[in-house]
Every structure is written in structure tokens, then in C-alpha cells.
Scaffold this active site. Structure first.
Site, mmCIF file in Angstrom:
data_model
loop_
_atom_site.group_PDB
_atom_site.id
_atom_site.type_symbol
_atom_site.label_atom_id
_atom_site.label_comp_id
_atom_site.label_asym_id
_atom_site.label_seq_id
_atom_site.Cartn_x
_atom_site.Cartn_y
_atom_site.Cartn_z
ATOM 1 N N GLY A 68 20.285 2.844 -67.460
ATOM 2 C CA GLY A 68 19.412 1.677 -67.570
ATOM 3 C C GLY A 68 17.936 1.977 -67.537
ATOM 4 N N LYS A 69 17.523 3.172 -67.941
ATOM 5 C CA LYS A 69 16.095 3.533 -67.912
ATOM 6 C C LYS A 69 15.305 2.710 -68.932
ATOM 7 C CE LYS A 69 17.029 7.860 -68.708
ATOM 8 N NZ LYS A 69 18.494 7.795 -68.634
ATOM 9 N N GLU A 116 53.409 16.084 -65.117
ATOM 10 C CA GLU A 116 52.660 14.977 -64.522
ATOM 11 C C GLU A 116 53.212 14.604 -63.152
ATOM 12 O OE1 GLU A 116 49.936 14.167 -65.767
ATOM 13 O OE2 GLU A 116 50.208 15.203 -67.670
ATOM 14 N N ASP A 124 43.642 21.607 -67.064
ATOM 15 C CA ASP A 124 43.713 21.872 -65.625
ATOM 16 C C ASP A 124 43.055 23.203 -65.279
ATOM 17 O OD1 ASP A 124 45.155 19.554 -65.489
ATOM 18 O OD2 ASP A 124 47.099 20.567 -65.581
#
Length: 666
Positions: A244-245, A463, A537
């Protein structure tokens, strides 16, 4: 924003934009091309040579021996023009010419050698009593000569004007050639005011406090100068992309109610030498005339890079000249009273030190990634224009998006609206936001991807290994969701909710590494083989182990030493900041850390092999499992009691959960 109904000040005639004040048509650059085309067509179609026929020597010899020729004209010693007698034209099917001022030849013959042509003509007429003699003429085609000289010059001038017009387009004065050195800054003043204010900027409390002080300087300068203080000259907004600059600078323009010049650092850079410095001078000249005012330079690293670091272009780089002029204008002999400069960058480490010293950019305002409360405020801003369902909890969405910037949150809200519209919904529901987060972080689902039964089983155990290790270790991030549905480039993924902590211990990092290696460890425990599916990984674990050893000083052998370079200057060097012997020690220690985490993961999975298999079977059946599925198999985690995300997961047990940047994608 400017009012769309106001007339354009550059247009002299508001009724007809193609006319000037006096009603005459305005000059258009493309008229030059039209004039050149007309001249070329005129010279081509109105030439006198178009009615003459080409002939050969055999036909000419026949004309000479039979006495059909009236005269022969040798033009410029290049070609011969043959004129027939009036009563002989019908013989050669030549029509009488009418309506022409000059008589054109009946035939044209291209000669090779002049001497041989004259000898052949004399030889063909040696028996005639009234031979035809050759007349020599020298003609000058002024039209073609002038066109041949002028056309290349006009072409070069036209190309030059076209290039200059393209390069200076968008600049003041209509982008003409003489404005190439003028500033390209866009001016926002009373006539074209900015409607964004600080109410539109959610979060960033500390940054807004400092930036509002600058606005107060401009509104009430006497409040500070009466005490002998000086108004600061510049402020640098520093932070990651999307925080948000630029939005903060727009809010300053809307709140200050003073002239606001906005431009990018790349607007100064041009292919011509000296143009950047000239634009800097012109920018500050305009700013002084409209002071008090604000100048905002977005992405200032385009011209503010440290000088002397570019070994290819040398020290006399155009960007360095532009930076030198900017430094002079900000704090030179001249006075810039009432002119405040705002700049934004996400690469403050490469900026020149002279640009950051006191007296130029007096203060650096850090715009960091939003915390939980700030994310909640950002969601409230971006969901205002959306038609959301009453069941959508903003706090829940804020908890599910750790590590998201303001731009990421805006993208989540927009993607949720698109997903709801795609499903022909009237409002945006909680599930749409979940799907949007999944889509942004993990990519698009690819259920059509062909995966055979064995590969699906390997992915499921992989997983499940991640899920098992993260559940059994205290410092591993809490699991939210596991899926074996291909998404993006990943064949499977596991999502976690990381704790938003400011410091991390070596034990916490080791547990995280162990959980990351849980997928490969599961393949080893179940199939006694390992696959290439753990590339992501291994990459993550290697980087984490290297930072522990070389950056954070968390290794006993290396000791309390850090080789991290916060200035970012090591990228310009061709050697490491440590010796070759130290490099070998670092490599060995990194390898030891990774192997230690891997063995710990293997031992944990060997101990809980039956539960791992049960979880993998559930995953193959459902394809997507959640936290409650792990609780049924492993029981509750004792160290999770009292944490906020437990309540969050109970509320959303049957729907997709939080996704963040710590997910494992294989």
C-alpha cells in the site's frame, strides 16, 4: 480525478476538436505523408513517356529502308526517339495524338553503343536519296531530379519527427519534439483533485501517523516554524510489494489539498544523454512555482541505485547523472521551501547512501505486511462494494490469510466475486472466499489430470506423511487441510496456519524441517523407495538449514557468526564472505541438519505406521481431508488447547481452510 464533463484545456475548439480557434483545420502530422503520396502519384502518371512503344533494331531497319521515319532524336546519349511520318502511322497501328501540347515519340529504342547505332543507321540508308539524320538532344527532367533529391530528405525528417513524437508522447505540450526534456509528472490540484483519503487506507497505523504529520506540515507550517523547526524535505516509503505504498501517497494527495506531482522513477530515464537531468530540473521548477506542494516518485530505485556499482556501463551512466541532479535539487544551494518529496521503493538496500542521508529523505516510513487486526480492516474496506452473504465472517478471513499483503487481500475479494458470479449466485458466500484463497495460493484445480493408481497412492502417502509429522510435533505449524487433487504444478498439497511469531528458536525450525521432510520419509517407510515428488520440500529444507547455519548463528560448529548482508552488496561480488574451508564446514553442517530432521521424521512414521496408512486410505477415498479427520485417527493435540485456530477449524470443519505461504507443494 478530473471531472469528465470539463473541456480539455489542450483543445482550442470545444465544439469541433479538429478545428482551431479561427475555425481552420488544425495541422495533422500525417498530412505530410499524404502530400508525398500525391506528388509521387503525379510524377508517375503524368509522365510523357507512357504513350511510346518499345521497338527493336530489326523494325527500325525496316522503317529506315522503306523511308517511313520522319526524324530520329538521340536523348542524353541513352535512348533514341523515333517519329514516323504522318501517312505511315496507320501502317504500324499508331494512333494520332490529340489534345497534347508536346508531341511524344512513336517508338523508343534503348541504345547500347552510340557509335555502333549511328553506323547501323547510315548503313541502312546508304541507298536512299533522302536519308534521316540523327539529332542529339540533352534534356533535364527537373521534376524527377528534384523529387530524387527532396524525397530522401523529407523521408529522413519524417522518420525523425515520428521517432521523437513517439518518445515524447504523453509529455506536456502535446508531446512535441521540443518538450523531450520536460517533466512527465502528472499534476493533481484543485481542478483534478484526488478523492482517496486516509479512510480508504486500512491498517498501516504507524505509517499513517508519520505521513499525516507531513500533511500537517503543509497545512499549518507556522505551527512548526515558530519554534525554529524546519519542515522535512522528504520521506521514503519502504516495504514489500503490495503493502500500500502508492495508495498511501494517493491518500496524502487527497488529504493535503495542495498541488501533487506524481510520476515514476523510469519517467526520468530516456535514450538521450541529459534528458533525465533536464526533467528533474523542470520538475522542481514547476514544483517551486506551485509551492507548497508534494512530489511523489514511485519506484525511485530506477534512478536511485547506488552509484559506481554498474561495472558494465561505467561511472558516466545516464541514471547516475539523473541521480546527481536529484540530489542537487533536494539539498543544494537553491532553496526548495514548501516542496516535500515522497518516494516509494521495495528495494531500499540498493539505494545510494547520499539519497538517504539527513537533509534529503529525512525519514524512512516502513510499510510492512499487515498483522491480524490490519488484515481485518483491509478486508472490511475491500468487501464494502461486494454483495456478501451474512454468514461471511471477516475475522475468520483475516485469520486465514497470514502473510497476505493488501494487494493479495484485494485479489482474494475480487476472485471470490468472480467465483460466485461463475456459479450464478446472487451473493458471495463463505465457500467462495475459501475457494478464492485456494485458487490464489495453490493454483487452479486440475481434476482432469491423468494419474494412475500407483502414483495416486504414492501422492496420498506423501501428503499423509506431512500431515502426520505436523500433528505429532509440538512446534510444527497446525494442519488445516490436505488434498491430493492436482492444483497448478503440484500433484498434492498440505495447508497450515503458521503462528505469527516475531522470533523463532532452533527447536521450532527443526520441527518445521522435520514436517517438511515427512512426505519423503513416508515414501521411504511405506514403499522403501523415494521419488522425485519431494523437490519443493528439499528446496525449502535446504534453504532453511542454510539460514540456520550461515545467517542466524544456530549451529555450534560455526558459532555465533552471521554471513548475512543486509545491504545487498554481496550480489555484486564474485566471492563469498568466508573462506573455502568455512564453506566446506557450512555444507557439512547443513547436510547434518537435514539428515537429522529426516531421520527424526522416519522414526516418528515407523512408530505410527498404522495410523499413517489409515490416514492415507481416508485421503484416497475423500481426496480432501481436514483437521477433524486427523483428530479421529490421532486424537487431539495436547499443546493446541486454548489456541484461536481451534475454534476457527470447528466452525469450518466441512469446508476448505486457511492457506498461506508455508504450504507444502510437491
Amino acid at each position: 480525478m478530473a471531472d469528465e464533463n470539463k473541456p480539455n484545456p489542450k483543445n482550442n475548439n470545444p465544439i469541433n476538436p479538429l478545428q482551431g480557434k479561427d475555425g481552420k483545420p488544425k495541422f495533422n502530422f500525417y498530412w505530410i505523408y499524404g502530400i508525398l503520396a500525391v506528388v509521387f502519384i503525379g510524377l508517375t502518371f503524368f509522365s510523357n513517356d507512357t504513350t511510346s512503344k518499345e521497338t527493336n533494331w530489326g523494325q527500325i531497319k525496316q522503317m529506315l529502308t522503306e523511308g517511313d521515319l520522319e526524324k530520329i532524336v538521340l536523348v542524353n546519349k541513352e535512348f533514341a526517339e523515333l517519329y514516323l511520318k504522318a501517312d505511315k502511322k496507320a501502317k504500324y497501328e499508331i494512333k494520332e495524338q490529340s489534345g497534347t501540347l508536346t508531341k511524344s515519340p512513336d517508338f523508343v529504342f534503348q541504345i547500347g553503343s552510340i557509335e555502333s547505332f549511328e553506323n547501323n543507321v547510315q548503313e541502312a540508308q546508304k541507298d536512299l536519296t533522302n536519308p534521316v539524320y540523327i539529332n542529339n538532344e540533352t534534356r533535364q527532367d527537373w521534376g524527377k531530379d528534384i523529387f530524387g533529391w527532396v524525397f530522401p530528405i523529407l523521408l529522413l525528417v519524417g522518420v525523425w519527427f515520428f521517432i521523437m513524437r513517439m518518445m515524447s508522447r504523453g509529455g506536456p505540450g502535446g508531446g512535441q519534439i521540443f518538450n523531450i526534456g520536460k517533466s512527465k509528472a502528472q499534476l493533481f490540484d484543485k481542478e483534478s483533485s484526488v478523492t482517496v483519503n486516509f479512510n480508504d487506507v486500512a491498517g498501516l497505523k504507524e505509517a499513517k501517523v508519520e505521513i499525516m504529520e507531513i500533511v500537517d506540515f503543509l497545512k499549518n507550517p507556522k505551527k512548526y516554524t515558530e519554534l525554529g523547526g524546519k519542515i522535512p524535505k522528504g520521506a521514503l516509503l519502504v516495504g514489500p510489494p503490495g503493502t500500500g505504498k502508492t495508495l498511501l501517497a494517493k491518500a496524502v494527495a487527497g488529504e493535503a489539498k495542495v498541488p501533487f506531482f506524481s510520476l515514476s522513477g523510469s519517467d526520468f530515464v530516456e535514450m538521450f544523454v541529459g534528458v533525465g537531468a533536464s526533467r528533474v530540473r523542470d520538475l522542481f521548477k514547476q514544483a517551486k512555482e506551485k509551492s507548497p506542494c508534494i512530489i511523489f516518485i514511485d519506484e525511485i530505485d530506477a534512478i536511485g541505485r547506488a552509484r559506481g556499482k554498474n561495472a558494465i556501463t561505467g561511472a558516466n551512466d545516464e541514471r547516475e547523472n539523473t541521480l546527481n541532479q536529484l540530489l542537487t535539487e533536494m539539498d543544494g544551494f537553491g532553496s526548495n521551501a514548501g516542496v516535500i518529496i515522497l518516494a516509494a521503493t521495495n528495494r531500499a538496500d540498493i539505494l545510494d547512501k547520499a539519497l538517504l542521508r539527513a537533509g534529503r529523505f529525512d525519514r524512512q516510513i516502513h510499510v510492512e505486511l499487515p498483522e491480524l487486526e490490519e488484515r481485518k480492516a483491509i478486508f472490511e474496506v475491500h468487501t464494502k462494494p461486494l454483495k456478501i452473504d451474512s454468514g461471511v465472517d471477516i475475522v475468520m478471513l483475516a485469520k486465514q490469510t497470514p502473510g497476505f499483503s493488501g494487494a493479495d487481500i484485494a485479489n482474494v475479494c475480487n476472485e471470490a466475486a468472480l467465483i460466485a458470479a461463475r456459479k450464478d449466485k446472487k451473493t458471495i458466500g463463505k465457500q467462495d472466499f475459501f475457494d478464492a484463497i485456494d485458487r490464489i495460493v495453490g493454483g487452479l484445480e486440475k481434476r482432469s489430470k491423468i494419474i494412475n493408481k500407483h502414483e495416486k497412492e504414492v501422492i496420498a502417502y506423501h501428503e499423509s506423511g506431512h500431515a502426520t509429522i505436523s500433528w505429532l510435533l509440538e512446534h510444527a505449524h497446525p494442519l488445516v487441510k490436505v488434498t491430493i487433487v492436482p492444483r497448478g504444478k503440484a500433484l498434492g498439497a498440505a495447508w497450515y496456519v503458521p503462528e505469527e511469531r516475531q522470533i523463532t528458536t532452533s527447536e521450532q525450525m527443526m520441527d518445521e524441517m522435520c514436517a517438511t521432510l515427512g512426505g519423503r520419509a513416508a515414501e521411504q517407510v511405506i514403499f522403501k523407495k523415494i521419488s522425485t515428488g519431494a523437490l519443493n520440500d528439499l528446496e525449502k529444507v535446504t534453504k532453511q538449514a542454510y539460514t540456520m547455519v550461515a545467517y542466524f548463528g544456530l549451529n555450534n560448529k560455526i558459532g555465533n557468526i552471521s554471513y548475512y548482508d543486509s545491504t545487498g552488496q554481496q550480489e555484486y561480488q564474485f566471492q563469498k564472505p568466508y573462506s573455502e574451508q568455512t564453506a566446506q564446514v557450512i555444507d557439512n553442517e547443513v547436510s547434518k541438519l537435514v539428515e537429522e530432521a529426516y531421520l527424526k521424521a522416519v522414526n516418528l512414521l515407523e512408530t505410527n505406521k498404522d495410523k499413517l496408512s489409515k490416514l492415507a486410505q481416508v485421503l484416497m477415498e475423500k481426496e480432501v481431508i481436514f483437521r477433524d479427520d486427523l483428530e479421529l485417527i490421532f486424537g487431539k493435540r495436547l499443546w493446541d488447547e486454548g489456541k484461536d485456530y481451534l475454534e476457527l477449524n470447528r466452525e469450518t470443519k466441512s469446508e476448505p481452510e486457511t492457506i498461506d505461504d508455508t504450504k507444502t507443494v510437491d
